[in-house]
Design a protein around this motif. Sequence first.
Motif, short mmCIF file in Angstrom:
data_model
loop_
_atom_site.label_atom_id
_atom_site.label_comp_id
_atom_site.label_asym_id
_atom_site.label_seq_id
_atom_site.Cartn_x
_atom_site.Cartn_y
_atom_site.Cartn_z
N PHE A 123 42.61 47.92 49.62
CA PHE A 123 42.59 48.17 48.17
C PHE A 123 42.60 46.88 47.35
N PHE A 124 43.33 45.87 47.82
CA PHE A 124 43.47 44.63 47.05
C PHE A 124 42.49 43.55 47.48
N PHE A 125 41.65 43.84 48.48
CA PHE A 125 40.61 42.89 48.88
C PHE A 125 39.74 42.61 47.65
N PRO A 126 39.44 41.34 47.38
CA PRO A 126 38.65 41.02 46.17
C PRO A 126 37.36 41.85 46.08
N GLY A 127 37.18 42.45 44.93
CA GLY A 127 36.00 43.27 44.67
C GLY A 127 36.18 44.74 45.00
N ASN A 128 37.31 45.10 45.61
CA ASN A 128 37.53 46.50 45.96
C ASN A 128 38.27 47.23 44.83
N ALA A 129 38.98 48.29 45.18
CA ALA A 129 39.54 49.22 44.21
C ALA A 129 40.36 48.55 43.11
N TRP A 130 41.29 47.68 43.49
CA TRP A 130 42.15 47.07 42.46
C TRP A 130 41.31 46.36 41.40
N ASP A 131 40.39 45.54 41.82
CA ASP A 131 39.54 44.81 40.87
C ASP A 131 38.67 45.76 40.05
N ALA A 132 38.17 46.80 40.69
CA ALA A 132 37.30 47.75 39.99
C ALA A 132 38.05 48.45 38.86
N PHE A 133 39.32 48.75 39.08
CA PHE A 133 40.08 49.51 38.09
C PHE A 133 40.79 48.65 37.06
N THR A 134 41.23 47.46 37.44
CA THR A 134 42.03 46.66 36.50
C THR A 134 41.28 45.47 35.92
N GLY A 135 40.19 45.08 36.55
CA GLY A 135 39.38 43.97 36.04
C GLY A 135 40.19 42.69 35.87
N ARG A 136 39.88 41.96 34.82
CA ARG A 136 40.53 40.66 34.58
C ARG A 136 42.03 40.79 34.36
N GLU A 137 42.45 41.89 33.77
CA GLU A 137 43.88 42.06 33.48
C GLU A 137 44.73 42.04 34.75
N GLY A 138 44.21 42.58 35.83
CA GLY A 138 44.97 42.64 37.08
C GLY A 138 44.60 41.58 38.10
N MET A 139 43.72 40.66 37.73
CA MET A 139 43.18 39.71 38.70
C MET A 139 44.26 38.85 39.36
N ASP A 140 45.10 38.19 38.58
CA ASP A 140 46.10 37.30 39.17
C ASP A 140 47.09 38.07 40.03
N LEU A 141 47.55 39.19 39.52
CA LEU A 141 48.49 40.01 40.29
C LEU A 141 47.84 40.47 41.59
N GLY A 142 46.62 40.95 41.51
CA GLY A 142 45.90 41.39 42.70
C GLY A 142 45.69 40.28 43.71
N ASN A 143 45.36 39.09 43.23
CA ASN A 143 45.17 37.96 44.15
C ASN A 143 46.47 37.58 44.84
N ASN A 144 47.58 37.62 44.11
CA ASN A 144 48.88 37.30 44.72
C ASN A 144 49.26 38.34 45.77
N ILE A 145 49.02 39.60 45.47
CA ILE A 145 49.30 40.66 46.43
C ILE A 145 48.40 40.52 47.65
N PHE A 146 47.13 40.26 47.43
CA PHE A 146 46.19 40.12 48.55
C PHE A 146 46.59 38.97 49.47
N LYS A 147 47.04 37.87 48.90
CA LYS A 147 47.45 36.73 49.71
C LYS A 147 48.61 37.10 50.64
N ILE A 148 49.60 37.78 50.10
CA ILE A 148 50.74 38.19 50.92
C ILE A 148 50.31 39.20 51.98
N LEU A 149 49.50 40.18 51.58
CA LEU A 149 49.01 41.17 52.53
C LEU A 149 48.21 40.52 53.66
N SER A 150 47.40 39.55 53.33
CA SER A 150 46.61 38.85 54.35
C SER A 150 47.51 38.14 55.34
N ASN A 151 48.55 37.48 54.84
CA ASN A 151 49.51 36.81 55.72
C ASN A 151 50.23 37.80 56.62
#
Length: 100
Positions: A65-93
């Motif tokens: 869901f938080f992979f760049p370009g997937n659901a999170w980005d599609a629904f929140t756009g720029r407003e959720g970008m930083d939060l989504g990127n931080n979540i994705f980084k932790i999830l990837s680790n």
Amino acid sequence: MKAEIEELLKLLDEAHNLASQYTGGYSSGYHGEILFAEDFHPILKDSIKNLKQGNLEEIKKLHFFFFPGNAWDAFTGREGMDLGNNIFKILSNLKLKASS
């Protein structure tokens, strides 16, 4: 790993609050289905609840869901970008650690 999951849960709670504000739009779901914004919020809520209960399998779904370009980005756009990127980084680790 425990500290990472605690930080992740804190960020996911923020994401849940933000996601609840969106309607309209669609993306691909975890199983290839069409996922609408109104459906994403409760699915995200359930995944967070399951993760809080110790179900680490949710990391895979959340990572998708938080992979760049997937659901999170599609629904929140720029407003959720930083939060989504931080979540994705932790999830990837966490995903990498789980596969080792």
